[in-house]
Structures are given as C-alpha cells and as structure tokens.
Design an enzyme around this catalytic site. Structure first.
Site, PDB file in Angstrom:
ATOM      1  N   HIS A  28       0.841  -1.194   0.000  1.00 30.03           N
ATOM      2  CA  HIS A  28       0.000   0.000   0.000  1.00 30.03           C
ATOM      3  C   HIS A  28       0.882   1.253   0.000  1.00 30.03           C
ATOM      4  O   HIS A  28       2.114   1.167  -0.065  1.00 30.03           O
ATOM      5  CB  HIS A  28      -1.005  -0.021   1.154  1.00 30.03           C
ATOM      6  CG  HIS A  28      -0.395  -0.077   2.530  1.00 30.03           C
ATOM      7  ND1 HIS A  28       0.378   0.935   3.040  1.00 30.03           N
ATOM      8  CD2 HIS A  28      -0.434  -1.039   3.488  1.00 30.03           C
ATOM      9  CE1 HIS A  28       0.773   0.621   4.256  1.00 30.03           C
ATOM     10  NE2 HIS A  28       0.302  -0.587   4.563  1.00 30.03           N
ATOM     11  N   HIS A  31       4.141   1.411   2.269  1.00 29.18           N
ATOM     12  CA  HIS A  31       5.356   0.706   1.822  1.00 29.18           C
ATOM     13  C   HIS A  31       6.024   1.468   0.689  1.00 29.18           C
ATOM     14  O   HIS A  31       7.244   1.614   0.637  1.00 29.18           O
ATOM     15  CB  HIS A  31       5.013  -0.703   1.333  1.00 29.18           C
ATOM     16  CG  HIS A  31       4.223  -1.503   2.307  1.00 29.18           C
ATOM     17  ND1 HIS A  31       2.906  -1.827   2.104  1.00 29.18           N
ATOM     18  CD2 HIS A  31       4.552  -2.017   3.512  1.00 29.18           C
ATOM     19  CE1 HIS A  31       2.467  -2.518   3.130  1.00 29.18           C
ATOM     20  NE2 HIS A  31       3.439  -2.639   4.011  1.00 29.18           N
ATOM     21  N   CYS A 137       2.463  -9.927  19.853  1.00 29.51           N
ATOM     22  CA  CYS A 137       1.629  -9.427  18.749  1.00 29.51           C
ATOM     23  C   CYS A 137       2.127 -10.048  17.452  1.00 29.51           C
ATOM     24  O   CYS A 137       3.287  -9.831  17.068  1.00 29.51           O
ATOM     25  CB  CYS A 137       1.693  -7.906  18.645  1.00 29.51           C
ATOM     26  SG  CYS A 137       0.893  -7.317  17.123  1.00 29.51           S
ATOM     27  N   CYS A 140       3.118  -7.445  14.730  1.00 29.96           N
ATOM     28  CA  CYS A 140       4.487  -6.922  14.875  1.00 29.96           C
ATOM     29  C   CYS A 140       5.522  -8.045  14.862  1.00 29.96           C
ATOM     30  O   CYS A 140       6.702  -7.778  14.724  1.00 29.96           O
ATOM     31  CB  CYS A 140       4.656  -6.185  16.199  1.00 29.96           C
ATOM     32  SG  CYS A 140       3.695  -4.686  16.377  1.00 29.96           S
ATOM     33  N   CYS A 159      -2.416  -4.590  21.085  1.00 27.59           N
ATOM     34  CA  CYS A 159      -1.151  -4.029  20.594  1.00 27.59           C
ATOM     35  C   CYS A 159      -1.373  -2.553  20.281  1.00 27.59           C
ATOM     36  O   CYS A 159      -2.337  -2.196  19.605  1.00 27.59           O
ATOM     37  CB  CYS A 159      -0.717  -4.775  19.332  1.00 27.59           C
ATOM     38  SG  CYS A 159       0.537  -3.889  18.398  1.00 27.59           S
ATOM     39  N   HIS A 162      -1.186  -2.233  16.221  1.00 23.62           N
ATOM     40  CA  HIS A 162      -2.200  -2.912  15.389  1.00 23.62           C
ATOM     41  C   HIS A 162      -3.609  -2.839  15.963  1.00 23.62           C
ATOM     42  O   HIS A 162      -4.570  -3.195  15.288  1.00 23.62           O
ATOM     43  CB  HIS A 162      -1.793  -4.379  15.158  1.00 23.62           C
ATOM     44  CG  HIS A 162      -0.594  -4.508  14.269  1.00 23.62           C
ATOM     45  ND1 HIS A 162       0.686  -4.500  14.755  1.00 23.62           N
ATOM     46  CD2 HIS A 162      -0.497  -4.586  12.928  1.00 23.62           C
ATOM     47  CE1 HIS A 162       1.531  -4.589  13.740  1.00 23.62           C
ATOM     48  NE2 HIS A 162       0.850  -4.645  12.631  1.00 23.62           N
ATOM     49  N   LYS A 310      -2.592   4.900  11.624  1.00 23.06           N
ATOM     50  CA  LYS A 310      -1.576   4.459  10.668  1.00 23.06           C
ATOM     51  C   LYS A 310      -2.242   3.647   9.570  1.00 23.06           C
ATOM     52  O   LYS A 310      -3.017   2.731   9.843  1.00 23.06           O
ATOM     53  CB  LYS A 310      -0.554   3.590  11.407  1.00 23.06           C
ATOM     54  CG  LYS A 310       0.476   2.961  10.481  1.00 23.06           C
ATOM     55  CD  LYS A 310       1.439   2.076  11.266  1.00 23.06           C
ATOM     56  CE  LYS A 310       2.418   1.387  10.355  1.00 23.06           C
ATOM     57  NZ  LYS A 310       2.330  -0.067  10.358  1.00 23.06           N
ATOM     58  N   LYS A 313      -2.283  -2.683   6.362  1.00 22.42           N
ATOM     59  CA  LYS A 313      -2.958  -3.809   5.734  1.00 22.42           C
ATOM     60  C   LYS A 313      -3.966  -4.405   6.690  1.00 22.42           C
ATOM     61  O   LYS A 313      -5.107  -4.678   6.330  1.00 22.42           O
ATOM     62  CB  LYS A 313      -1.928  -4.888   5.363  1.00 22.42           C
ATOM     63  CG  LYS A 313      -0.960  -4.444   4.317  1.00 22.42           C
ATOM     64  CD  LYS A 313       0.154  -5.467   4.083  1.00 22.42           C
ATOM     65  CE  LYS A 313       1.232  -5.399   5.146  1.00 22.42           C
ATOM     66  NZ  LYS A 313       2.523  -5.969   4.698  1.00 22.42           N
TER      67      LYS A 313
END
Ligand code: ME8
Length: 535
Positions: A28, A31, A137, A140, A159, A162, A310, A313
C-alpha cells in the site's frame, strides 16, 4: 562527511536499504513511501557520481505469513512466490524503482548465512537456552511489554500499533544476551549523534535503552515456517533476527568477501518509525556481537495516516499506489509524498491536497514554464536556442538563484535525507524563473523588431531554457520520466548527453546548454487533471 559514508574515494558503495516487507498482503501507500524515498536518495547519490547500492526485498518467514497462507489454502512458499511476483516486484517496476537487488528471505543465499551467523553467536557464548512468557503481537511479530498495551473490550489487551488483541505465549527459547549491550550501545549513540534520525527517533531509542534492555528470544518452537536453528532444528530462528540479516546476506556476507567489504555496512537504513528499535538497538547489538561494522545512519520515516490512524494492511486502510498513479501519474506520485510531508513526521494523505499541489506546483509553476519557454523558442527563433547576447543583473540573479538551489537541494537531500526541504529549494527556483519571465515580458520584447530587442529576447529565452536544463537534472531523481521529457525538449540529449550522466554539482554551472540546441515543444509534462479524467 560522516553522513555519506566512505564512498567519496570510490572504494565502497553508498548503500541504502528499505525494510524488507512482509508479503502477507499487497503493498500500500505506506510501503511505497519508504521505497520511493530510498529510490530518490540513491538516484541522487548516483547523480553525484558515487557508486551506489540500493537494496529492497521481502520478509517471508514467521507466523503472520504462515497463517495467511493457511487461510488461503496454499503453502507459505507458494503464497510468497505468488505475492512477490504478482504484487511486489511489479509495483516497484511501475514506480520506476531502480533497486540494484531484491532479496527474499527464503532464498538460499540468505538462509544458509543466517544459520551460520546464529551458530557463530552460539559458539561465542552469546546465546543461551531459557523460558519466556509474555504477550505477543503477531502483527508486529514481537513480544510486547505489558506496560505498552492498550485496554480493549472485555479486558482484552491490545497491541498499540495494530489495535488487535495480543496472544499470551510461553516458550522454551534460545536467547541472545542483548541486555549486555546496553552500555556499549549508549556509548555508540553518544559518539555518533547523527546515527538515528530524526531527533525525536533518537530520543525515543535513548530512553528505551537507558531503561535497560532485556535479552532477546531468537527462536520459536511452536511453528515451523522459518529457518531452523542449526544445533536444534526443532526451533526456527525468530523472524526479526532472520530479517535483519538480509542487509548483510544480500551483499555477500559469508559468501563474497570482496562484495561485502565494498558495500557493508549500510550508509542509510530507511525504516518506518514502527520498526526503529529493531534497527537502532537489536541490529547494532547483533553486529557488535560479531565484531562487524555498524550502519552509519538509521532514518525513520513517519506514518502515512488515514482517519488519524496508521495506514495498514491489517486495518484494511491500505490504499494501493496504483489507485493514485492512474489519476496523477507516476512522476507526480513519487514527488507528492516527499514534497508534502517533512520526512520523519507523520502525514495524512488527502486527495484534495494532492490535487491542489499538483495543479499549482506541477501543472502551473513547472509544466507551464517548460511549455511556454519551448513555445517561445519555437515561435521567435524557429526552435534553435539563441545565445544570451546581453546578460545583465536580472540574468545574474537567476544564475545565483540556481547556485543556491543546487547547494541547498544537494545538502538537504544528499546529506540530510530531507526530501521536502530539497524539493522545495528546486521549486523555489522554478518560482524565481517564472517571476523573471513575468518581469522581463519576452512576449512584449518580441513585438519590437530592433536588433537590441532581438538580443534582449534571445537573452531572456536562453536564461529560461538554461534554468530548465538545471531543473531537469535536479528533478531527475524525483521524477525521472518528466525530467527526461524536459531534457529531450531542450535538445540537451544531443548536446550534453544522457540525463543520468549529468552530475548534481554541474547543474549549477551556468551556460552548459549550448546555443543552437534544438528546442521542441514536447508532451505537456503535467496535464490538467480534469483533462486527464476526460481522456
Ligand atoms: O515491518 N506509513 O514489514 P512491513 C509509512 N518485515 N510507512 C509505512 C506505513 C505507513 N502507514 N505502513 C508501512 C516489516 N510502512 C518487517 C521489516 S526489515 C529487516 C523487516 C512502511 O511489511 C515502513 O517503512 O510491516 C515500515 O517500516 C514498513 O513499511 C513495514 O513493512
């Protein structure tokens, strides 16, 4: 200069890396942000005439990948092969990423060397067997400190990155004596204040290490998608230890000493701020344990945010880069995120802001300037660039502005990894050239056919075209296709050679574009967006 490593004598390469991305899903904007940044940085250094090595790749082991493959009814290897070939490599090609290598952690050139590295640590007494229990997690791929977790519904612990529940894991693992490296790391940060960038990232790491480090569990025994621990193959090597080593194995660690010595360590590891500790704490400690040289810089980029979170995905907020390039084009895409967001800070993507900046800076300021100048050289001088017959103070001011822009952009992008500052310097210069034309009014000067006016007109158009010659060189790392079109339209290829061979420093040498060059009105560099939609 410490920031740019040892390459000034040409002996070793300016080596830049991106994180190797998990292939559990498609890439996405986030990246692509890091990868485009690395591409611009390395293209810049290539245009300084340096030897460069730009590495990217994929991180293919661990539970996250294994679970995704299971859910899709294929083996992890099949899943990785498919995603790498269908999604990741094609995106980098689409975005004109000029990486020198692409490493996959399932390649033998990597797995064997990782085993040797870990075995070596074990033989040196840096690794011991122990037990660990804690919240983990999978997003991560990391044990979390209980104090960092967020409270979720029904007492679940989440987390912080996430926002998903962590899992309690209890394992008999092998541990690397990371805790022993705290003092040496702190000494290293002290002696190398530029090692972690930006300052906020450096402070975060210092604070973390000062609290005291825990030993690092470097093996897993509850699943098998990983590289086996050589002395105890019931365990696989922790995916982060495996992944970090890509920066060494890809450049010949343990296999090609000449290449390794000419490339390693990295001049810049570009990483998202979420994976800073791995790169600025664990990775240097792993290298210290082996007596290997440490990277020169770890530069953390901020996050691209969507709705205050953030972009990711796992949160399904990942926007595919192709959704934007199909509308704005690849050049504008590469330019936008680096231009609009101060590198290191978080930034929100907004369709409106992209549209506004595209229209004002790319279409109006830059694209219009290029097409107006080409059109006037065509109309008044039959497409042959005239000599600057009567340069005066106004022309000197433009040449001075260029010298400042080159120095500023080179320092900001090349030395400081400050893309927005460097790009702004170039666009300020474009504005200056536009202002120069507005003041000089060549279209009015052309109406008077006297010899004096003709000389004045020639001077004005030469000055503008010569400015664009330099702009093409400075923007080539950021927007290679538009820069090449501009270079062609100025006839510079025929008179000065390939754009890629032009040096950043020479961009400031006023007068390089020879009079007599054939200037043509090429394609519009940045078409108006509404026209593009209709097309
Ligand atoms: O962490 N904004 O891989 P990953 C900005 N495999 N950058 C972002 C971003 C966002 N919203 N989302 C992702 C891993 N990134 C490990 C790395 S390296 C030895 C192993 C970028 O697929 C950013 O560079 O989760 C971040 O560090 C990277 O993608 C994480 O990619």
């Amino acid at each position: 200069m410490a920031a740019t490593g040892t390459n000034s004598n040409g002996a070793s390469a300016y080596y830049v890396t991106t994180p190797i991305y998990y292939v559990n899903d498609r890439p996405h904007l986030g990246h692509a942000y890091t990868t485009v940044a690395g591409d611009v940085l390395t293209r810049w250094h290539r245009q300084r005439g340096e030897k460069v090595w730009y590495l990217t790749g994929t991180d293919e082991h661990g539970q996250k990948i294994m679970r995704t493959a299971d859910a899709n009814g294929v083996t992890p290897q099949q899943w990785c092969d498919k995603l790498v070939e269908e999604a990741w490599k094609p995106l980098w090609e689409h975005l004109e990423i000029a990486n020198d290598d692409f490493i996959r952690t399932t390649q033998e050139r990597h797995t064997h060397r990782v085993q040797e590295f870990v075995q070596d640590l074990y033989d040196k007494g840096e690794v011991y067997q122990g037990g660990y229990e804690g919240p983990y997690c999978v997003g991560c791929e990391e044990y979390k400190s209980p104090g960092d977790l967020l409270d979720g519904e029904d007492g679940a612990k989440l987390c912080p990155i996430h926002k998903r529940p962590v899992e309690m894991l209890k394992e008999e693992n092998y541990f690397f004596k990371l805790s022993a490296y705290g003092p040496r790391l702190l000494e290293f940060y002290e002696a190398n204040p530029g090692f972690i960038q930006p300052e906020s990232a450096r402070n975060e790491v210092l604070q973390f290490v000062r609290q005291g480090l825990q030993d690092l569990s470097i093996s897993r025994s509850t699943f098998d998608w990983g590289i086996p621990i050589p002395w105890d193959p019931k365990h696989v090597i922790y995916v982060w230890v495996d992944a970090l080593l890509n920066y060494a194995t890809a450049v010949g660690y343990g296999a090609d000493p000449a290449k390794f010595d000419a490339t390693f360590p990295a001049d810049v590891h570009l990483v998202g701020k979420d994976i800073l500790r791995f790169h600025a704490v664990i990775w240097p400690a792993m290298l210290m344990a082996q007596g290997l040289p440490l990277p020169r810089k770890v530069v953390a980029n901020g996050w691209l945010m969507v709705g205050g979170e953030k972009m990711s995905k796992s949160n399904l907020t990942g926007i595919a880069p192709q959704d934007l390039t199909s509308h704005f084009g690849v050049d504008a895409y590469r330019w936008y995120f680096l231009r609009a967001i101060q590198f290191g800070q978080d930034g929100s993507f907004s369709w409106e802001d992209f549209t506004a900046r595209y229209t004002s800076e790319l279409a109006n300021d830059f694209g219009n300037l290029a097409s107006r100048v080409a059109a006037m050289v065509g109309r008044y001088f039959d497409g042959k660039l005239p000599a600057a017959e009567a340069p005066g103070d106004a022309e000197q001011a433009v040449a001075d502005g260029l010298a400042r822009a080159v120095a500023e952009a080179d320092r900001r992008i090349g030395d400081e990894v400050d893309f927005s500052g460097g790009i702004a310097a170039v666009f300020d210069f474009i504005k200056q050239v536009n202002g120069y034309l507005t003041e000089q009014e060549p279209w009015k000067v052309a109406k008077d056919g006297s010899a004096e006016s003709r000389a004045r007109l020639a001077t004005i158009l030469y000055t503008a075209a010569e400015s664009l010659r330099a702009v093409a060189v400075l923007l080539n790392p950021v927007m290679p296709a538009a820069a090449a079109k501009l270079w062609d339209s100025l006839g510079a290829e025929a008179s000065l050679g390939a754009l890629a061979d032009q040096r950043v420093g020479e961009a400031a040498d006023w007068g390089r574009l020879p009079a007599g060059s054939t200037v043509t009105k090429g394609d519009i560099l940045f078409p108006r967006l509404e026209e593009k939609k209709d097309a």
